[in-house]
Motif scaffolding. Structure first.
Motif, PDB file in Angstrom:
ATOM      1  N   THR A 346       0.815  -1.220   0.000  1.00 31.68           N
ATOM      2  CA  THR A 346       0.000   0.000   0.000  1.00 31.68           C
ATOM      3  C   THR A 346       0.849   1.271   0.000  1.00 31.68           C
ATOM      4  O   THR A 346       0.313   2.369  -0.096  1.00 31.68           O
ATOM      5  N   ARG A 361       1.707   3.343   4.538  1.00 32.30           N
ATOM      6  CA  ARG A 361       0.275   3.153   4.786  1.00 32.30           C
ATOM      7  C   ARG A 361      -0.129   3.739   6.132  1.00 32.30           C
ATOM      8  O   ARG A 361      -1.160   4.392   6.245  1.00 32.30           O
ATOM      9  N   PHE A 386      -4.754   9.984   5.344  1.00 28.80           N
ATOM     10  CA  PHE A 386      -5.538   8.787   5.631  1.00 28.80           C
ATOM     11  C   PHE A 386      -4.657   7.585   5.343  1.00 28.80           C
ATOM     12  O   PHE A 386      -3.657   7.676   4.621  1.00 28.80           O
ATOM     13  N   LYS A 388      -5.466   4.475   3.868  1.00 26.80           N
ATOM     14  CA  LYS A 388      -5.650   3.898   2.531  1.00 26.80           C
ATOM     15  C   LYS A 388      -6.048   5.016   1.582  1.00 26.80           C
ATOM     16  O   LYS A 388      -7.149   5.558   1.675  1.00 26.80           O
ATOM     17  N   LEU A 389      -5.139   5.356   0.661  1.00 23.03           N
ATOM     18  CA  LEU A 389      -5.402   6.463  -0.246  1.00 23.03           C
ATOM     19  C   LEU A 389      -4.644   6.300  -1.552  1.00 23.03           C
ATOM     20  O   LEU A 389      -3.801   5.414  -1.693  1.00 23.03           O
ATOM     21  N   SER A 390      -4.950   7.170  -2.492  1.00 28.66           N
ATOM     22  CA  SER A 390      -4.221   7.236  -3.764  1.00 28.66           C
ATOM     23  C   SER A 390      -3.633   8.622  -3.889  1.00 28.66           C
ATOM     24  O   SER A 390      -4.286   9.623  -3.553  1.00 28.66           O
ATOM     25  N   TYR A 402      -9.144   9.612  -0.945  1.00 25.92           N
ATOM     26  CA  TYR A 402      -9.407   8.485  -0.041  1.00 25.92           C
ATOM     27  C   TYR A 402     -10.881   8.496   0.329  1.00 25.92           C
ATOM     28  O   TYR A 402     -11.599   9.477   0.126  1.00 25.92           O
ATOM     29  N   ARG A 403     -11.341   7.381   0.868  1.00 26.07           N
ATOM     30  CA  ARG A 403     -12.737   7.256   1.306  1.00 26.07           C
ATOM     31  C   ARG A 403     -12.753   6.823   2.766  1.00 26.07           C
ATOM     32  O   ARG A 403     -12.438   5.666   3.082  1.00 26.07           O
ATOM     33  N   ASP A 434     -10.726   1.928  -2.507  1.00 27.48           N
ATOM     34  CA  ASP A 434      -9.331   1.902  -2.035  1.00 27.48           C
ATOM     35  C   ASP A 434      -8.360   1.408  -3.104  1.00 27.48           C
ATOM     36  O   ASP A 434      -7.179   1.759  -3.086  1.00 27.48           O
TER      37      ASP A 434
END
Length: 610
Positions: A346, A361, A386, A388-390, A402-403, A434
């Protein structure tokens, strides 16, 4: 009768410890009478011609059948044959066919050629050989240029090339240029360019006029460790005679490619320099460069680098271990190790302002930054917003999507000046998971797939608006993508590759990766780690092997493939094995691209991997 043929042998002979002569020596004396020679018995054409010229030279030295006299500037006379001189030199050919007095009198006087040089010229004309040393090399070139003996110029020029150093290469270049020694001009030019930093410290360079200095520093091909070196070279030249030369600063400074300098150098060395601050127009140019560098997108080419200054590389990091792959040389090299092994699948590695940022991560772990100028990693107080993100770099800022749990997707961007993340938008309008692929192009962030979906859309950061685009051909999860020339390439290990044409707003399926998963052919597991673009060529980097099986005896292999659009085919470019049990194998790889100084790759600490 003994073999009386004259055998000429070329060899390098030491005259003394400081001088080296290129010498042609004859094994028999020319005092043997030409009339005593037997007929030529050589059967091969080349050998026959050589023997024939040897005998003609004997005739010249013994004044047999000579019909022209050459007189050196000291008054010394040399006999020769009109036909031989005319065959060897267009100068003699035209002179001896003209109606000038030399033809009628049979005498040619040279006011600028000495007896020793004229003797060497005749020796070369008849035999193709001549003794060259430091004393006569330049005089032979001058004479050969006048007499149109190109071969003699080349041979004497090669001797000067062997004597070339950083202290005399400038004068060698000027001499070669003046007397039209084409080969020596090219070789001396390359020598100066290849050793430019050292040459610029020599007395010859420091005594050049401003126009000559400008010619060299404006060249695309000078080899320097960094663009900062060009700025320092200009300052050093001016310091030699500051009173008279400081007015030339603006003329020279315009050739410094400011956007290629590091931000630290621009702020600490350039903008504070007195020669810069004394001229408003120059200071304005520096401040504009600082703004351009700060606002530039990652793939924007504000100003091209000198062709030989930088090279583009694919950087691959697993745990602490960092490699780079150089496509133009098809070579792997090891870069400096990172600081922490806390990097898993991640982790995000992105290029930002010509440096690499490794975002972990966990928000508790530290972000690391790689600076290619120093080949080193440092830790930053820059936590991702966050876990978990891009991430993507767009318009000079790092953007994160991210969500949060049971919430709408969020887009944030990192402000370098305030060192803080600021919210751009939060909306349920757009699809994001994700494992979505996020690609930056123009002013937009494209969100592709994720959650085993074929949905695609883009967020325009300038207008603050989300827009759905055409769905992909296949559903994708955990895909990687890259944008280039108005196209977006998206690939994953299981569902193949496709391209989105931005102008036509259409998706097109392209060839599958060579190592992509195939249940029928039972290929070994392939794990894609990135899709990148270098010099308009798309590359994928992945690993092949029993990646998740600790019991497997197979090694894992890092594989690089490039896409050929004409053939619609992926071509495997290179691979590098990772031995089972190594520290590298324990970690997932993450990849990006980066510009590296060629000077960096030559340092002893940068190890080439065969």
């Amino acid at each position: 009768m003994e073999d009386s043929s004259i055998c000429c042998e070329k060899k390098l002979q030491d005259v003394d410890s400081d001088d080296c002569e290129e010498t042609w020596q004859c094994s028999s004396s020319v005092e043997q009478s030409f009339l005593d020679l037997e007929p030529i018995s050589e059967a091969k054409q080349s050998s026959f011609c050589v023997e024939l010229m040897k005998r003609l030279n004997m005739q010249r030295q013994q004044s047999y059948f000579c019909n022209i006299t050459l007189i050196a500037k000291e008054g010394n006379e040399f006999k020769a044959h009109r036909n031989v001189l005319s065959a060897a030199s267009p100068f003699f050919s035209k002179l001896l066919q003209s109606e000038m007095k030399e033809k009628e009198e049979g005498v040619i006087r040279f006011e600028e050629i000495s007896k020793s040089v004229l003797s060497d010229v005749l020796e070369f004309t008849y035999t193709g050989s001549v003794k060259i040393n430091k004393k006569n090399a330049r005089d032979l070139i001058i004479a050969a240029d006048y007499l149109l003996l190109k071969s003699l110029k080349i041979i004497a020029g090669r001797f000067l090339e062997e004597q070339m150093s950083t202290n005399n290469c400038i004068s060698t270049f000027h001499f070669a240029d003046r007397y039209r020694c084409d080969e020596l001009v090219l070789r001396s030019t390359k020598f100066i360019q290849d050793n430019f930093t050292s040459v610029a410290k020599s007395d010859e360079f420091l005594n050049l006029d401003a126009e000559e200095v400008e010619k060299w520093i404006s060249s695309e091909n000078i080899l320097v460790a960094a663009e900062e070196d060009v700025f320092r070279i200009i300052l050093n030249w001016i310091e030699q005679n500051k009173r008279e030369r400081k007015d030339k600063f603006g003329q020279l400074f315009r050739h410094v490619r400011l956007v290629l300098l590091s931000r630290d150098s621009l702020f600490s060395d350039v903008v504070t320099n007195e020669l810069v601050t004394e001229h408003f127009s120059i200071l304005r140019r520096v401040t504009d460069a600082i703004k351009s560098v700060s606002a530039a997108t990652e793939d924007a080419q504000i100003q091209p680098a000198r062709r030989r200054l930088e090279t583009h590389a694919i950087v691959v990091r697993g745990g602490k271990t960092t490699y780079c792959y150089l496509p133009e040389k098809d070579k792997w090299q090891r870069l400096a190790d990172g600081l922490s092994e806390d990097r898993d699948h991640t982790t995000q590695l992105i290029k930002f302002r010509d440096q690499l940022y490794s975002f972990p991560r966990s928000r508790s772990a530290e972000t690391e930054r790689y600076d290619p100028a120093f080949n080193s990693w440092t830790t930053l107080k820059l936590s991702p917003p966050f876990e978990k993100l891009s991430l993507a770099a767009l318009n000079g800022k790092i953007h994160a999507i991210y969500r949060p749990y049971r919430s709408a997707p969020v887009i944030k961007r990192y402000d370098i000046e305030s060192c803080a993340w600021e919210t751009v938008t939060s909306s349920q309008d757009f699809h994001y998971s994700d494992d979505s692929c996020v690609v930056a192009l123009g002013n937009c962030l494209y969100v592709l797939g994720g959650g085993y979906s074929d949905k695609a859309g883009k967020f325009d950061t300038a207008e603050g608006k989300w827009e759905e685009i055409a769905s992909m051909q296949t559903r994708k999860s955990g895909a990687f993508g890259v944008a280039t020339q108005g196209k977006i390439f998206v690939c994953d290990s299981f569902h193949g590759c496709e391209v989105y044409e931005v102008p036509t707003k259409e998706w097109q399926t392209i060839a599958r990766l060579n190592n992509s998963y195939d249940r029928v052919k039972n290929y070994p597991p392939f794990h894609l780690h990135c899709v990148v673009c270098l010099n308009e060529t798309v590359y994928v980097v992945g690993t092949v092997g029993e990646y998740y099986s600790s019991s497997s005896e197979k090694d894992e292999i890092i594989v690089v493939e490039s896409y050929d659009p004409k053939l619609n085919k992926w071509i495997q470019k290179t691979s590098i094995p990772i031995n089972k049990g190594s520290e590298v194998k324990k970690h997932s790889f993450h990849c990006s691209t980066l510009k590296l100084a060629k000077g960096l790759l030559k340092k002893p600490k940068i190890v080439t991997i065969d």
